[in-house]
Scaffold this motif. Structure first.
Motif, PDB file in Angstrom:
ATOM      1  N   LEU A  57      -1.687   1.638  -6.768  1.00 26.80           N
ATOM      2  CA  LEU A  57      -2.570   1.086  -5.392  1.00 26.80           C
ATOM      3  C   LEU A  57      -2.361  -0.416  -5.088  1.00 26.80           C
ATOM      4  CD1 LEU A  57      -5.187  -0.068  -8.325  1.00 26.80           C
ATOM      5  CD2 LEU A  57      -2.641   0.002  -8.937  1.00 26.80           C
ATOM      6  N   LEU A  58      -3.233  -0.625  -4.241  1.00 15.59           N
ATOM      7  CA  LEU A  58      -3.412  -2.382  -4.243  1.00 15.59           C
ATOM      8  C   LEU A  58      -4.498  -3.197  -3.362  1.00 15.59           C
ATOM      9  CD1 LEU A  58      -3.283  -2.428  -0.580  1.00 15.59           C
ATOM     10  CD2 LEU A  58      -1.576  -1.278  -0.386  1.00 15.59           C
TER      11      LEU A  58
ATOM     12  N   ALA B 215       1.597   0.837  -0.193  1.00 20.24           N
ATOM     13  CA  ALA B 215       1.883  -0.198   0.198  1.00 20.24           C
ATOM     14  C   ALA B 215       0.995  -1.178   1.159  1.00 20.24           C
ATOM     15  CB  ALA B 215       3.344  -0.768   0.260  1.00 20.24           C
ATOM     16  N   LEU B 216       1.471  -2.432   1.215  1.00 19.97           N
ATOM     17  CA  LEU B 216       0.709  -2.975   2.877  1.00 19.97           C
ATOM     18  C   LEU B 216       2.058  -4.533   2.643  1.00 19.97           C
ATOM     19  CD1 LEU B 216      -1.931  -3.468   4.321  1.00 19.97           C
ATOM     20  CD2 LEU B 216      -2.527  -5.118   2.674  1.00 19.97           C
ATOM     21  N   LYS B 217       2.212  -3.571   4.157  1.00 21.44           N
ATOM     22  CA  LYS B 217       3.442  -5.001   4.641  1.00 21.44           C
ATOM     23  C   LYS B 217       3.251  -4.876   6.424  1.00 21.44           C
ATOM     24  CE  LYS B 217       7.352  -7.560   3.445  1.00 21.44           C
ATOM     25  NZ  LYS B 217       7.322  -8.494   2.400  1.00 21.44           N
TER      26      LYS B 217
ATOM     27  N   LEU C 296      -0.092  -0.353   6.822  1.00 22.51           N
ATOM     28  CA  LEU C 296       0.080   0.983   5.226  1.00 22.51           C
ATOM     29  C   LEU C 296       0.841   1.392   5.125  1.00 22.51           C
ATOM     30  CD1 LEU C 296      -2.102   0.857   2.817  1.00 22.51           C
ATOM     31  CD2 LEU C 296      -3.010   2.692   4.237  1.00 22.51           C
ATOM     32  N   TYR C 297       1.442   2.111   4.155  1.00 19.38           N
ATOM     33  CA  TYR C 297       2.315   2.785   3.581  1.00 19.38           C
ATOM     34  C   TYR C 297       1.987   3.848   2.852  1.00 19.38           C
ATOM     35  CZ  TYR C 297       5.226  -0.005   7.217  1.00 19.38           C
ATOM     36  OH  TYR C 297       6.670  -1.091   8.235  1.00 19.38           O
ATOM     37  N   ALA C 298       2.483   5.651   2.726  1.00 15.40           N
ATOM     38  CA  ALA C 298       1.542   5.907   2.081  1.00 15.40           C
ATOM     39  C   ALA C 298       2.353   7.071   1.529  1.00 15.40           C
ATOM     40  CB  ALA C 298       0.497   6.626   1.825  1.00 15.40           C
TER      41      ALA C 298
ATOM     42  N   ALA D 221       8.886   1.362  -2.559  1.00 11.56           N
ATOM     43  CA  ALA D 221       8.812  -0.493  -2.260  1.00 11.56           C
ATOM     44  C   ALA D 221       9.484  -0.709  -0.425  1.00 11.56           C
ATOM     45  CB  ALA D 221       9.736  -0.859  -3.568  1.00 11.56           C
ATOM     46  N   LEU D 222       9.165  -2.126  -0.066  1.00 14.33           N
ATOM     47  CA  LEU D 222       9.577  -2.521   0.844  1.00 14.33           C
ATOM     48  C   LEU D 222       9.947  -4.011   0.992  1.00 14.33           C
ATOM     49  CD1 LEU D 222       5.933  -1.189   2.097  1.00 14.33           C
ATOM     50  CD2 LEU D 222       7.525  -1.160   3.859  1.00 14.33           C
TER      51      LEU D 222
END
Length: 432
Positions: free
Chosen positions: A69-70, A116-118, A122-124, A166-167
């Motif tokens: 989650l984020l 992840a958010l970057k 939003l990446y999923a 992960a980024l």
């Protein structure tokens, strides 16, 4: 798996033990730029035991098997679920000043773990693909029905198939591709390991891809690190500018090789290890394991080991080691300002809990903390939060009421924890 081309979104008012839903056409999380007040913890600390000064509350409950989650600066929570809930694999919640969340939407018809958010996206991840969705200035997904497919065709054979992500800060995305195997033994003969292990060409490691390039396959990426049986918890450390991961160690030492290992030894071995990875690193699976009592890298018995022979081959050392079989599923480096200074830049780890430590008691079902200084562990690991399972008698997968999985840091420095058994989102706060 394919992303949904149309997503019907629902609103749900969440209370502890109940979710009430009504239809809606909106798919965006509610945004708010006003600072969130720190709520008061639940009277029983949500059933958790915590260090002095900390308290906990349940933000939401009964969400399904919530994985990673984020939490956005607007107090919206994006939750990844392993199996879609009401057809939605990514749930959107908004938390009020009382620390209670309302579900405001959901999208994506695929289950999975990574999120992840970057840099405006939003990446999923599903269990075989990675998507990204454009977000606006308030971190709302602007088009839930048409994500970009970043990576496709990743190995998915059921066992160890979750794709955590992960980024970094240079435009790369890292993905765990777990090995669908215990120790890469020959088919029909679990006492003999295959060398070289054919699995390692497409699994058993971390792969790196470009975060902004569509339709990448193995041929477009790079095997960043190998020799990792399965990684669910991973995080990019901005202090060291490097990737840290938590490996799930192998099983069945005494079952397969009782001449070398007692059942008690097999309950503790091998260590669950934290590694710092750089490109080209080899952590040694399946040829070796780490013994946290001897502080040595030992050859696996399937490859000629006898519980004493040390491994060579340039395998990296872990930066920290933990009791066997506790199943680390979440890793987070804490950068917030809410918690006391000792927690700054340290590592929180969500241990999902063991199933195979008999005749010893099962372990895990807790959040651990490792203090760091200058990018390296600076002390022994300690239990930060426990009580998720519901008591010692519930500490096994079939009985546990809750099993921690994902970790996230809130905008105020709170620690959020997901639970993929009871579907609970916890929030841990600290007040001086």
């Amino acid at each position: 798996m394919k992303a949904s081309l149309a997503t019907a979104v629902f609103f749900c008012a969440i209370t502890i033990g109940m979710i009430a839903c009504k239809n809606s056409t909106s798919t965006s999380p509610t945004s708010s730029t006003a600072p969130q007040e720190t709520p008061t913890g639940d009277s029983n600390n949500a059933g958790l035991t915590l260090p002095a000064g900390f308290s906990a509350l349940k933000v939401a409950d009964n969400l399904g098997n919530t994985r990673h989650l984020l939490v956005t600066p607007q107090n919206d929570i994006y939750v990844r679920v392993g199996d879609p809930k009401n057809g939605k694999g990514i749930l959107i919640l908004h938390e009020d000043n009382n620390g209670k969340a309302t579900m405001t939407g959901g999208f994506g018809n695929y289950g999975g773990t990574g999120i992840a958010l970057k840099n405006g996206y939003l990446y999923a991840s599903s269990n075989d693909e990675i998507y990204r969705y454009k977000v606006d200035a308030n971190n709302k997904v602007t088009d839930t029905a048409h994500p970009e497919k970043i990576v496709t065709g990743l190995v998915n054979k059921g066992m160890h198939n979750s794709k955590s992500i992960a980024l970094d800060n240079a435009g790369n995305i890292y993905v765990n591709i777990g090995a669908p195997s215990n120790v890469c033994a020959e088919q029909g003969n679990d006492k003999v390991g295959m060398k070289p292990c054919p699995i390692l060409d497409s699994a058993g490691g971390i792969w790196m891809f470009k975060a902004d390039k569509q339709n990448q396959t193995y041929g477009n990426g790079a095997r960043y690190a190998t020799g990792l049986r399965n990684v669910v918890g991973l995080d990019w450390n901005n202090v060291t500018n490097s990737l840290f991961v938590m490996q799930h160690g192998r099983d069945n030492l005494s079952t397969t090789f009782p001449q070398y290992y007692t059942t008690q030894q097999s309950a503790e071995l091998p260590a669950e290890c934290m590694y710092e990875l750089h490109q080209g690193a080899n952590a040694g699976w399946p040829y070796m394991y780490y013994d946290e009592f001897q502080h040595k890298k030992l050859i696996n018995p399937e490859y000629g080991g006898d519980s004493k022979k040390e491994a060579d081959g340039g395998y990296i050392d872990p930066v920290a080691a933990f009791p066997g079989h506790m199943a680390p599923d979440g890793l987070l480096f804490y950068t917030g300002n809410m918690f006391p200074e000792k927690y700054k830049n340290g590592a929180f780890i969500a241990f999902h809990g063991s199933w195979n430590r008999a005749p010893e008691p099962q372990k895990g079902y807790l959040i651990a903390f490792v203090p760091f200084n200058n990018g390296k562990p600076s002390g022994n690991w300690e239990i930060f939060a426990e009580g998720f399972a519901g008591g010692p008698e519930f500490m096994q997968p079939s009985k546990a009421k809750h099993r921690p999985c994902g970790l996230a840091q809130g905008p105020d420095g709170s620690l959020y924890i997901s639970d993929d058994t009871g579907g609970t989102i916890y929030r841990i706060i600290y007040k001086k």
